[in-house]
Design a protein around this motif. Structure first.
Motif, PDB file in Angstrom:
ATOM      1  N   GLY A   1      -1.535  -6.065   0.472  1.00  0.00           N
ATOM      2  CA  GLY A   1      -1.562  -4.665   0.054  1.00  0.00           C
ATOM      3  C   GLY A   1      -0.415  -4.313  -0.866  1.00  0.00           C
ATOM      4  N   GLY A   2      -0.580  -3.201  -1.554  1.00  0.00           N
ATOM      5  CA  GLY A   2       0.448  -2.712  -2.468  1.00  0.00           C
ATOM      6  C   GLY A   2      -0.151  -1.740  -3.464  1.00  0.00           C
ATOM      7  N   PRO A   3       0.605  -1.360  -4.491  1.00  0.00           N
ATOM      8  CA  PRO A   3       0.051  -0.471  -5.518  1.00  0.00           C
ATOM      9  C   PRO A   3      -0.999  -1.214  -6.334  1.00  0.00           C
ATOM     10  N   THR A   4      -2.019  -0.501  -6.785  1.00  0.00           N
ATOM     11  CA  THR A   4      -3.063  -1.119  -7.601  1.00  0.00           C
ATOM     12  C   THR A   4      -3.358  -0.241  -8.814  1.00  0.00           C
ATOM     13  N   ALA A   5      -4.058  -0.847  -9.784  1.00  0.00           N
ATOM     14  CA  ALA A   5      -4.335  -0.148 -11.035  1.00  0.00           C
ATOM     15  C   ALA A   5      -5.261   1.041 -10.838  1.00  0.00           C
ATOM     16  N   ALA A   6      -6.094   1.024  -9.811  1.00  0.00           N
ATOM     17  CA  ALA A   6      -7.056   2.104  -9.612  1.00  0.00           C
ATOM     18  C   ALA A   6      -6.376   3.457  -9.423  1.00  0.00           C
ATOM     19  N   PHE A   7      -5.141   3.449  -8.914  1.00  0.00           N
ATOM     20  CA  PHE A   7      -4.446   4.711  -8.644  1.00  0.00           C
ATOM     21  C   PHE A   7      -3.792   5.327  -9.883  1.00  0.00           C
TER      22      PHE A   7
ATOM     23  N   GLY B   1       7.363  15.182  -5.849  1.00  0.00           N
ATOM     24  CA  GLY B   1       7.190  15.710  -4.498  1.00  0.00           C
ATOM     25  C   GLY B   1       5.734  15.984  -4.185  1.00  0.00           C
ATOM     26  N   GLY B   2       4.977  16.439  -5.187  1.00  0.00           N
ATOM     27  CA  GLY B   2       3.548  16.645  -4.995  1.00  0.00           C
ATOM     28  C   GLY B   2       2.828  15.345  -4.707  1.00  0.00           C
ATOM     29  N   LEU B   3       3.251  14.260  -5.373  1.00  0.00           N
ATOM     30  CA  LEU B   3       2.630  12.967  -5.114  1.00  0.00           C
ATOM     31  C   LEU B   3       2.923  12.498  -3.692  1.00  0.00           C
ATOM     32  N   ILE B   4       4.157  12.718  -3.228  1.00  0.00           N
ATOM     33  CA  ILE B   4       4.500  12.330  -1.854  1.00  0.00           C
ATOM     34  C   ILE B   4       3.584  13.047  -0.869  1.00  0.00           C
ATOM     35  N   LEU B   5       3.395  14.365  -1.053  1.00  0.00           N
ATOM     36  CA  LEU B   5       2.514  15.119  -0.167  1.00  0.00           C
ATOM     37  C   LEU B   5       1.077  14.615  -0.273  1.00  0.00           C
ATOM     38  N   CYS B   6       0.655  14.334  -1.489  1.00  0.00           N
ATOM     39  CA  CYS B   6      -0.695  13.845  -1.723  1.00  0.00           C
ATOM     40  C   CYS B   6      -0.917  12.507  -1.006  1.00  0.00           C
ATOM     41  N   THR B   7       0.068  11.618  -1.088  1.00  0.00           N
ATOM     42  CA  THR B   7      -0.044  10.313  -0.437  1.00  0.00           C
ATOM     43  C   THR B   7      -0.042  10.455   1.082  1.00  0.00           C
ATOM     44  N   LEU B   8       0.780  11.368   1.592  1.00  0.00           N
ATOM     45  CA  LEU B   8       0.789  11.626   3.035  1.00  0.00           C
ATOM     46  C   LEU B   8      -0.583  12.114   3.510  1.00  0.00           C
ATOM     47  N   LEU B   9      -1.148  13.067   2.775  1.00  0.00           N
ATOM     48  CA  LEU B   9      -2.463  13.593   3.149  1.00  0.00           C
ATOM     49  C   LEU B   9      -3.526  12.496   3.099  1.00  0.00           C
TER      50      LEU B   9
ATOM     51  N   GLU C   1      -4.241  22.843  -3.148  1.00  0.00           N
ATOM     52  CA  GLU C   1      -4.460  22.389  -4.520  1.00  0.00           C
ATOM     53  C   GLU C   1      -4.472  20.859  -4.606  1.00  0.00           C
ATOM     54  N   LEU C   2      -3.724  20.218  -3.707  1.00  0.00           N
ATOM     55  CA  LEU C   2      -3.604  18.765  -3.755  1.00  0.00           C
ATOM     56  C   LEU C   2      -4.695  18.046  -2.961  1.00  0.00           C
ATOM     57  N   LEU C   3      -5.472  18.782  -2.168  1.00  0.00           N
ATOM     58  CA  LEU C   3      -6.476  18.135  -1.324  1.00  0.00           C
ATOM     59  C   LEU C   3      -7.488  17.309  -2.121  1.00  0.00           C
ATOM     60  N   PRO C   4      -8.010  17.801  -3.268  1.00  0.00           N
ATOM     61  CA  PRO C   4      -8.956  16.939  -4.015  1.00  0.00           C
ATOM     62  C   PRO C   4      -8.337  15.615  -4.461  1.00  0.00           C
ATOM     63  N   SER C   5      -7.089  15.665  -4.943  1.00  0.00           N
ATOM     64  CA  SER C   5      -6.423  14.434  -5.369  1.00  0.00           C
ATOM     65  C   SER C   5      -6.153  13.527  -4.172  1.00  0.00           C
ATOM     66  N   ALA C   6      -5.781  14.136  -3.038  1.00  0.00           N
ATOM     67  CA  ALA C   6      -5.552  13.338  -1.834  1.00  0.00           C
ATOM     68  C   ALA C   6      -6.843  12.661  -1.385  1.00  0.00           C
ATOM     69  N   PHE C   7      -7.947  13.380  -1.479  1.00  0.00           N
ATOM     70  CA  PHE C   7      -9.240  12.773  -1.129  1.00  0.00           C
ATOM     71  C   PHE C   7      -9.549  11.607  -2.053  1.00  0.00           C
ATOM     72  N   THR C   8      -9.273  11.769  -3.348  1.00  0.00           N
ATOM     73  CA  THR C   8      -9.531  10.692  -4.301  1.00  0.00           C
ATOM     74  C   THR C   8      -8.707   9.458  -3.958  1.00  0.00           C
ATOM     75  N   ILE C   9      -7.426   9.662  -3.642  1.00  0.00           N
ATOM     76  CA  ILE C   9      -6.565   8.538  -3.273  1.00  0.00           C
ATOM     77  C   ILE C   9      -7.084   7.864  -2.004  1.00  0.00           C
ATOM     78  N   ALA C  10      -7.471   8.675  -1.002  1.00  0.00           N
ATOM     79  CA  ALA C  10      -7.994   8.104   0.239  1.00  0.00           C
ATOM     80  C   ALA C  10      -9.284   7.335  -0.019  1.00  0.00           C
ATOM     81  N   PHE C  11     -10.142   7.896  -0.853  1.00  0.00           N
ATOM     82  CA  PHE C  11     -11.398   7.220  -1.188  1.00  0.00           C
ATOM     83  C   PHE C  11     -11.129   5.888  -1.875  1.00  0.00           C
ATOM     84  N   LEU C  12     -10.251   5.908  -2.878  1.00  0.00           N
ATOM     85  CA  LEU C  12      -9.926   4.675  -3.594  1.00  0.00           C
ATOM     86  C   LEU C  12      -9.329   3.639  -2.656  1.00  0.00           C
ATOM     87  N   ALA C  13      -8.382   4.087  -1.827  1.00  0.00           N
ATOM     88  CA  ALA C  13      -7.734   3.148  -0.908  1.00  0.00           C
ATOM     89  C   ALA C  13      -8.742   2.556   0.069  1.00  0.00           C
TER      90      ALA C  13
END
Length: 564
Positions: free
Chosen positions: A84-90, A104-112, A257-269
């Motif tokens: 595991g690790g960072p990938t190009a999809a993100f 800081g918004g990215l940190i919250l987004c990643t936590l969510l 506001e960050l929930l859609p982006s957080a969902f996208t990150i969760a979906f990709l992951a």
């Protein structure tokens, strides 16, 4: 150690590391895992830096992510050899989040996103990832590849311009406006980096091409004193210390506001990690635990965020490298994280001299690999519905937004599926070829029979409404043959109720024959007889004819040996 197996629910979430250690782990296994871990760490080192820079942050963030998340994914995951690790999809989504909401918004987004993944695993949603339509995945992946490619034009050409815009059209407009500032040195280093990677892949495929490309470009730039922008000139000296538990200001007030982006990150992951685990199973003959893997991915993303890292997931290319290097257990992934930590502590001063053009060359190759051109072309030869889903998902991913692309692609695929299923449903007065062609001759005068073939769901229920309108005269008895209806939903039940009501109003008796188990159960659960009124049921077509004779007052003839 007790030989008692843990209960099934616990085995579903038990990390593969525990399973391996409980089954016995020797020095031979450790040596094999150490070699594999070192090999993957050498591959991951340049990638982690390049992915972080492309995401709009500093290279150390990528290294911290690979170390922290890589360790947690291997230690807690449900796959035996996942890396595991960072990938190009993100890259596209992370770049936009940082631009709009800050780090800081990215940190919250990643936590969510991490919490969403943990919840998905605990709710046993891992199996649902298998139902993602392939045209959506192909179009989405190809769109991300185009976005990654376009994000690297500035560094690949050495353009003298400010921050790169997030929008695709705006980005290329800015490139066109600054094309005159192209630096020949950057172009030359990009070409050298690409040439090294391509040459090694052809003649020495086992060598770490990305690392050799960085080393070659760095040596050339230093030896010739080329005026090339480097990691150090843009970001300063890289820290040569352990990742620290430090959280920047988090804008909790912007959570919604960050929930859609957080969902996208969760979906990709989720999708990328399970896809990587499936490929790993095919290469090793193992079997991953999808729900346990999702929980581990969630924990890893929470851990990465708490150490100031980026989103993480299972990396297919690094996982394949791990397997080919001889990995035997999750210990190889843990050692890969440890080797990366050693590299960062020991080599951080040297990393400052790496030209950004060399990192751009690495990501250009990553974008090409991710584009899956052959798969894209192959899908374009599919039926028209799949082509529409593919191109729609691709276009929205590139031009609009990743989250919207996922939603639009899945919705479009669902409509295409419903249309195909509705088209597969047949409502006919003819009998199937494998039945007695004289069955309709057995019908008494004033009796009509129609057959339904296929699932009776909301996409096809309107076909029932027009059945009586197709008859030249109102029959005394109407037989509806449903032996070939495997499933029915609420809309199908409602259509049958409407048919029964129309039959009652015009004085036609309705007989339904050959109900399968699922339709019979659904009709009973929804109180069909109570809503529809006087409807007769027959086990098969022969019995339905007998019932029809009785209802129509026709003298009974010899019963037919007919299907239902």
């Amino acid at each position: 150690m007790s030989g008692t197996r843990p209960p099934a629910w616990r085995r579903e979430f038990e990390p593969k590391l525990w399973t391996v250690l409980r089954g016995g782990y020797g020095w031979g296994d450790l040596r094999a895992d150490a070699v594999a871990g070192l090999t993957v760490a050498i591959v991951a080192l340049p990638l982690a830096m390049a992915l972080a820079i492309a995401s709009g942050t500093t290279p150390d963030k990528g290294l911290h992510t690979a170390i922290v998340a890589g360790f947690l994914i291997s230690a807690l995951g449900g796959s035996k050899v996942q890396i595991g690790g960072p990938t190009a999809a993100f890259i596209p989504v992370v770049f936009v989040v940082i631009e709009r909401f800050g780090y800081g918004g990215l940190i919250l987004c990643t936590l969510l996103a991490g919490l969403m993944l943990i919840a998905a695993g605990l709710l046993r949603l891992g199996a649902l990832m298998r139902y993602m339509p392939q045209p959506v995945i192909t179009g989405f992946t190809a769109g991300i590849a185009v976005s990654i490619f376009s994000s690297q034009v500035k560094d690949a050409l050495g353009l003298r311009m400010g921050d790169v815009p997030a929008g695709f059209v705006e980005r290329w407009t800015a490139y066109a406006q600054h094309l005159g500032t192209t630096q020949p040195t950057a172009v030359a280093l990009t070409v050298i980096g690409l040439a090294v990677i391509i040459a090694l892949r052809r003649w020495r495929p086992r060598w770490p091409g990305f690392l050799f490309a960085l080393l070659t470009c760095t040596v050339v730039a230093l030896a010739l004193a080329l005026p090339a922008e480097t990691v150090g000139t843009r970001f300063g000296a890289l820290p040569s210390s352990l990742p620290t538990f430090a959280i920047p200001h988090i804008p909790f007030e912007r959570t919604f506001e960050l929930l859609p982006s957080a969902f996208t990150i969760a979906f990709l992951a989720g999708v990328e990690s399970l896809l990587s685990a499936v490929v790993a199973d095919g290469m090793t003959g193992g079997r991953h635990r999808s729900n346990g893997e999702l929980v581990a991915q969630g924990v890893a993303n929470v851990g990465s965020a708490l150490f100031g890292g980026l989103p993480a997931t299972g990396a297919l290319a690094r996982t394949a490298t791990n397997i080919r290097a001889g990995a035997r257990s999750p210990v190889s992934g843990i050692l890969h994280a440890a080797f990366l930590l050693v590299f960062m502590l020991a080599l951080s001063p040297l990393m400052s001299y790496v030209p950004l053009a060399a990192l751009a060359a690495v990501l250009l190759v990553v974008a090409w690999n991710m584009s899956e051109v052959q798969q894209f072309r192959h899908t374009l030869s599919a039926p028209w519905g799949d082509r529409v889903v593919l191109l729609l998902t691709f276009a929205i991913t590139v031009l609009v937004d990743l989250t919207l692309a996922i939603q639009a692609g899945v919705v479009a695929a669902a409509f295409v599926f419903m249309h195909r299923m509705a088209q597969s449903v047949e409502v006919s007065a003819d009998t199937p070829e494998d039945e007695d062609e004289h069955q309709r001759e057995l019908l008494p005068p004033g009796v009509e029979a129609f057959r339904i073939s296929g699932p009776l769901f909301f996409g096809a229920s309107n076909r029932i409404d027009a059945l009586l309108d197709r008859l030249p005269e109102k029959p005394r008895v109407f037989i509806l043959r449903m032996r070939l209806v495997p499933i029915i939903d609420a809309s199908g039940v409602h259509a049958l109720e409407n048919l029964a009501v129309r039959c009652r109003r015009q004085g036609t008796a309705l007989v339904i024959s050959g109900l399968q188990a699922q339709p019979r159960r659904i009709l009973a659960d929804m109180g069909f007889e109570g809503h529809a009124g006087d409807v007769r049921f027959a086990d098969d077509y022969a019995q339905a004819i007998i019932v029809a004779r009785a209802l129509s007052g026709t003298a009974a003839g010899p019963p037919a040996d007919a299907g239902s």
